[in-house]
Design an enzyme around this catalytic site. Structure first.
Site, PDB file in Angstrom:
ATOM      1  N   GLU A  28      30.086 -24.571  -6.060  1.00 28.04           N
ATOM      2  CA  GLU A  28      29.005 -25.217  -5.303  1.00 28.04           C
ATOM      3  C   GLU A  28      28.038 -25.951  -6.236  1.00 28.04           C
ATOM      4  O   GLU A  28      26.823 -25.742  -6.170  1.00 28.04           O
ATOM      5  CB  GLU A  28      28.225 -24.156  -4.511  1.00 28.04           C
ATOM      6  CG  GLU A  28      29.052 -23.335  -3.549  1.00 28.04           C
ATOM      7  CD  GLU A  28      28.271 -22.162  -2.947  1.00 28.04           C
ATOM      8  OE1 GLU A  28      27.104 -21.942  -3.336  1.00 28.04           O
ATOM      9  OE2 GLU A  28      28.839 -21.460  -2.096  1.00 28.04           O
TER      10      GLU A  28
ATOM     11  N   ARG B  43      23.098 -29.700  -9.095  1.00 24.94           N
ATOM     12  CA  ARG B  43      22.415 -30.427 -10.180  1.00 24.94           C
ATOM     13  C   ARG B  43      23.376 -31.145 -11.116  1.00 24.94           C
ATOM     14  O   ARG B  43      23.149 -32.302 -11.485  1.00 24.94           O
ATOM     15  CB  ARG B  43      21.570 -29.420 -10.976  1.00 24.94           C
ATOM     16  CG  ARG B  43      20.656 -30.041 -12.012  1.00 24.94           C
ATOM     17  CD  ARG B  43      20.065 -28.961 -12.935  1.00 24.94           C
ATOM     18  NE  ARG B  43      19.620 -27.798 -12.232  1.00 24.94           N
ATOM     19  CZ  ARG B  43      18.358 -27.574 -11.840  1.00 24.94           C
ATOM     20  NH1 ARG B  43      17.424 -28.460 -12.110  1.00 24.94           N
ATOM     21  NH2 ARG B  43      18.037 -26.480 -11.199  1.00 24.94           N
TER      22      ARG B  43
ATOM     23  N   TYR C 193       7.862 -25.941 -11.646  1.00 26.31           N
ATOM     24  CA  TYR C 193       8.601 -25.071 -12.588  1.00 26.31           C
ATOM     25  C   TYR C 193       8.222 -25.314 -14.037  1.00 26.31           C
ATOM     26  O   TYR C 193       8.916 -24.835 -14.934  1.00 26.31           O
ATOM     27  CB  TYR C 193      10.117 -25.331 -12.495  1.00 26.31           C
ATOM     28  CG  TYR C 193      10.691 -25.429 -11.116  1.00 26.31           C
ATOM     29  CD1 TYR C 193      10.704 -24.329 -10.270  1.00 26.31           C
ATOM     30  CD2 TYR C 193      11.252 -26.614 -10.651  1.00 26.31           C
ATOM     31  CE1 TYR C 193      11.259 -24.414  -9.001  1.00 26.31           C
ATOM     32  CE2 TYR C 193      11.811 -26.707  -9.394  1.00 26.31           C
ATOM     33  CZ  TYR C 193      11.809 -25.610  -8.571  1.00 26.31           C
ATOM     34  OH  TYR C 193      12.364 -25.711  -7.325  1.00 26.31           O
TER      35      TYR C 193
ATOM     36  N   CYS D  33      -4.665 -36.080  -5.528  1.00 29.24           N
ATOM     37  CA  CYS D  33      -5.901 -35.356  -5.826  1.00 29.24           C
ATOM     38  C   CYS D  33      -5.632 -33.877  -6.071  1.00 29.24           C
ATOM     39  O   CYS D  33      -6.007 -33.020  -5.272  1.00 29.24           O
ATOM     40  CB  CYS D  33      -6.886 -35.561  -4.689  1.00 29.24           C
ATOM     41  SG  CYS D  33      -7.225 -37.300  -4.465  1.00 29.24           S
ATOM     42  N   GLU D  34      -4.938 -33.596  -7.136  1.00 30.17           N
ATOM     43  CA  GLU D  34      -4.635 -32.229  -7.560  1.00 30.17           C
ATOM     44  C   GLU D  34      -4.480 -32.267  -9.072  1.00 30.17           C
ATOM     45  O   GLU D  34      -3.777 -33.132  -9.598  1.00 30.17           O
ATOM     46  CB  GLU D  34      -3.279 -31.752  -7.013  1.00 30.17           C
ATOM     47  CG  GLU D  34      -3.142 -31.739  -5.528  1.00 30.17           C
ATOM     48  CD  GLU D  34      -2.933 -30.354  -4.956  1.00 30.17           C
ATOM     49  OE1 GLU D  34      -3.018 -29.359  -5.724  1.00 30.17           O
ATOM     50  OE2 GLU D  34      -2.698 -30.275  -3.754  1.00 30.17           O
TER      51      GLU D  34
ATOM     52  N   TYR E 285      17.126 -32.715  -7.071  1.00 36.06           N
ATOM     53  CA  TYR E 285      15.890 -32.037  -6.682  1.00 36.06           C
ATOM     54  C   TYR E 285      14.659 -32.908  -6.911  1.00 36.06           C
ATOM     55  O   TYR E 285      13.603 -32.426  -7.290  1.00 36.06           O
ATOM     56  CB  TYR E 285      15.765 -30.684  -7.412  1.00 36.06           C
ATOM     57  CG  TYR E 285      16.955 -29.790  -7.191  1.00 36.06           C
ATOM     58  CD1 TYR E 285      17.208 -29.270  -5.930  1.00 36.06           C
ATOM     59  CD2 TYR E 285      17.860 -29.483  -8.209  1.00 36.06           C
ATOM     60  CE1 TYR E 285      18.322 -28.463  -5.700  1.00 36.06           C
ATOM     61  CE2 TYR E 285      18.971 -28.686  -7.984  1.00 36.06           C
ATOM     62  CZ  TYR E 285      19.192 -28.181  -6.730  1.00 36.06           C
ATOM     63  OH  TYR E 285      20.285 -27.394  -6.495  1.00 36.06           O
TER      64      TYR E 285
HETATM   65  N1  LLP Z   1      24.716 -22.851  -3.927  1.00 40.12           N
HETATM   66  C1  LLP Z   1      23.648 -22.179  -3.488  1.00 40.12           C
HETATM   67  C2  LLP Z   1      23.830 -21.094  -2.522  1.00 40.12           C
HETATM   68  C3  LLP Z   1      22.380 -22.546  -3.935  1.00 40.12           C
HETATM   69  O1  LLP Z   1      21.314 -21.866  -3.513  1.00 40.12           O
HETATM   70  C4  LLP Z   1      22.230 -23.610  -4.861  1.00 40.12           C
HETATM   71  C5  LLP Z   1      20.916 -24.005  -5.349  1.00 40.12           C
HETATM   72  C6  LLP Z   1      23.390 -24.282  -5.276  1.00 40.12           C
HETATM   73  C7  LLP Z   1      24.621 -23.877  -4.791  1.00 40.12           C
HETATM   74  C8  LLP Z   1      23.349 -25.439  -6.236  1.00 40.12           C
HETATM   75  O2  LLP Z   1      22.876 -25.027  -7.478  1.00 40.12           O
HETATM   76  P1  LLP Z   1      22.858 -26.060  -8.710  1.00 40.12           P
HETATM   77  O3  LLP Z   1      24.289 -26.339  -9.102  1.00 40.12           O
HETATM   78  O4  LLP Z   1      22.153 -27.275  -8.282  1.00 40.12           O
HETATM   79  O5  LLP Z   1      22.125 -25.332  -9.770  1.00 40.12           O
HETATM   80  N2  LLP Z   1      14.758 -26.910  -6.914  1.00 40.12           N
HETATM   81  C9  LLP Z   1      15.222 -26.240  -8.111  1.00 40.12           C
HETATM   82  C10 LLP Z   1      16.655 -25.769  -7.970  1.00 40.12           C
HETATM   83  C11 LLP Z   1      16.860 -24.847  -6.799  1.00 40.12           C
HETATM   84  C12 LLP Z   1      18.293 -24.440  -6.619  1.00 40.12           C
HETATM   85  C13 LLP Z   1      18.487 -23.743  -5.321  1.00 40.12           C
HETATM   86  N3  LLP Z   1      19.840 -23.386  -5.046  1.00 40.12           N
HETATM   87  C14 LLP Z   1      15.041 -27.184  -9.286  1.00 40.12           C
HETATM   88  O6  LLP Z   1      14.571 -28.293  -9.090  1.00 40.12           O
HETATM   89  O7  LLP Z   1      15.331 -26.810 -10.420  1.00 40.12           O
END
Ligand code: LLP
Length: 421
Positions: A279, A282, A322, A349-350, A377
């Site tokens: 899955e 990023r 983050y 304004c933050e 993201y």
């Molecule tokens: N599968 C599930 C169940 C997930 O919750 C996520 C991400 C992914 C796959 C994809 O993960 P990736 O390959 O993108 O790492 N907003 C945060 C990242 C939150 C990720 C949430 N879940 C950021 O900007 O770093």
């Protein structure tokens, strides 16, 4: 894909593939999300090649970037999708994705979302609690169908990433405690409207090493063996997403590093027949995009220098949420040496409205800057805070440019609101 290779300076100007970012700023305005089509393909290829002809289904974690053009591009390359809402399912369908390659994750699936997913004949629900398992079974019974399910287990391993994006520890809300999973599988087996198809786990995001995956995999393999003893034979194993990208000086493991280690462990455990589901979010899009912005003002408060740009935390919340580092590059860097260290901040304004801190750049008012690694993201977490229209998105394909989402019009931000009588 770990490096932004499709964003390079040519003749002193930063380009996306063969198109200068100055030209894009001129044609579409700023702030602007700019993606490279070739970078999307390269990212997909890095997984495709790592799969080595084995039975692997890449279910793109679309929360990273769910623009329909990007979903459609990946669907045409053969990906499925990892969704976490009925809204994301609707996007997959709108983008001509194949619902039979969709896995549905998330701890809070609502009734309507489960109904929609059953109606669309998705591949699998990644079930995150007993209560959800029972709800899915009830709805499937009402519809007279069998719901395909995996349990998403929480293996209690440390993904060694930022606490907000770590999901596989027992303190996190995600998944079912791996220790009670055999009993829950046994319960699922008794429910006639459930079809047990797999096992799922996702331990976190921006993971740069292989070891946390292997720690989790070790536990998953033991569980699969135990299930076999219980007479439960799975079709697939989903090890989630999470592979990191290079934002600054990280050297993240590649899909090949990950998959060769996973295949080796599965083969050694005599589980090479299982379909492997991934899955990634990023790592499919992160370095395929930049956020293009323009310096509105420069100002100094005593020793502190600010570059106030027209992108803000509503366009890219990762830095303030983050403390994430995004590289910032001048679109047309000046030759003379930079000496001033700027905080790159937005107009909101933050005090938390910053995109980058302490960057030594040689800036003048009106300069264009590219905030790098903004393919993942960024837009999907954008808001309209301060009544700021969300920025446009373009995809560059060699020398062509496709506007895949126009800039929001001001009136659209409040046209559905109503005055009191
Ligand atoms: N599968 C599930 C169940 C997930 O919750 C996520 C991400 C992914 C796959 C994809 O993960 P990736 O390959 O993108 O790492 N907003 C945060 C990242 C939150 C990720 C949430 N879940 C950021 O900007 O770093």
């Amino acid at each position: 894909m770990t490096v932004a290779t499709h964003f390079q300076h040519k003749d002193g100007v930063l380009h996306a593939e063969n198109v200068s970012l100055e030209q894009l700023a001129h044609d579409f305005g700023t702030p602007l999300y700019v993606y490279s089509r070739q970078a999307l393909h390269d990212a997909w290829n890095s997984y495709h090649q790592a799969a080595q002809g084995r039975d692997v289904l890449v279910c793109y974690g679309m929360k990273a970037n769910s623009n329909l053009a990007i979903l459609n591009e990946f669907a045409r390359l053969g990906t499925g999708f990892d969704i976490v809402s009925g809204g994301e399912l609707a996007r997959v369908i709108a983008a001509k994705g194949d619902p039979s390659k969709v896995v549905f994750s998330g701890v809070g699936k609502q009734r309507w979302e489960i109904e929609a997913a059953l109606d669309a004949h998705i591949k699998c629900f990644n079930v995150e609690s007993v209560a959800e398992l029972e709800r899915i079974a009830t709805i499937a019974a009402e519809k007279g169908v069998k719901a395909p399910v995996s349990l998403r287990v929480n293996p209690d391993v440390d993904a060694k990433t930022h606490p907000y994006i770590s999901t596989g520890l027992k303190d996190n809300k995600f998944g079912i405690d791996i220790n009670i999973a055999p009993a829950i599988y046994a319960q699922a087996q008794q429910l006639p409207n459930l079809d047990i198809v797999g096992l799922d786990c996702h331990i976190g995001s921006q993971i740069t090493q292989i070891s946390p995956y292997l720690d989790a995999l070790h536990k998953l393999i033991l569980l699969i063996k135990q299930l076999q003893d219980q007479g439960i034979h799975l079709k697939h194993l989903d090890i989630g997403g999470g592979l990191g990208i290079r934002y600054t000086d990280e050297t993240p493991a590649t899909p090949t590093d990950l998959l060769s280690a996973v295949f080796q462990a599965l083969d050694a455990a005599d589980l090479g027949h299982l379909q492997l589901v991934l899955e990634p979010g990023r790592s499919m899009v992160g370095n395929a995009g930049v956020l293009l912005t323009q310096v509105e003002y420069l100002k100094s408060n005593q020793d502190k220098h600010f570059a106030i740009v027209n992108a803000a935390m509503n366009d890219l919340i990762r830095p303030t949420l983050y403390e994430a580092w995004h590289d910032v590059e001048a679109v047309r860097p000046r030759n003379n040496n930079a000496t001033i260290s700027y905080d790159i901040v937005g107009p909101i304004c933050e005090s938390g409205d910053w995109l980058a801190k302490d960057r030594t750049l040689n800036l003048e008012q009106g300069d264009l800057l590219a905030v790098m690694s903004a393919g993942a993201y960024a837009f999907t977490m954008a808001s309209q805070y301060n009544t700021r229209p969300r920025a446009a998105e373009v995809i560059v394909d060699k020398q062509s440019v496709h506007l895949v989402r126009p800039r929001e019009e001001l009136h659209s931000l409040f046209e559905s609101e109503r005055l009191l009588d």
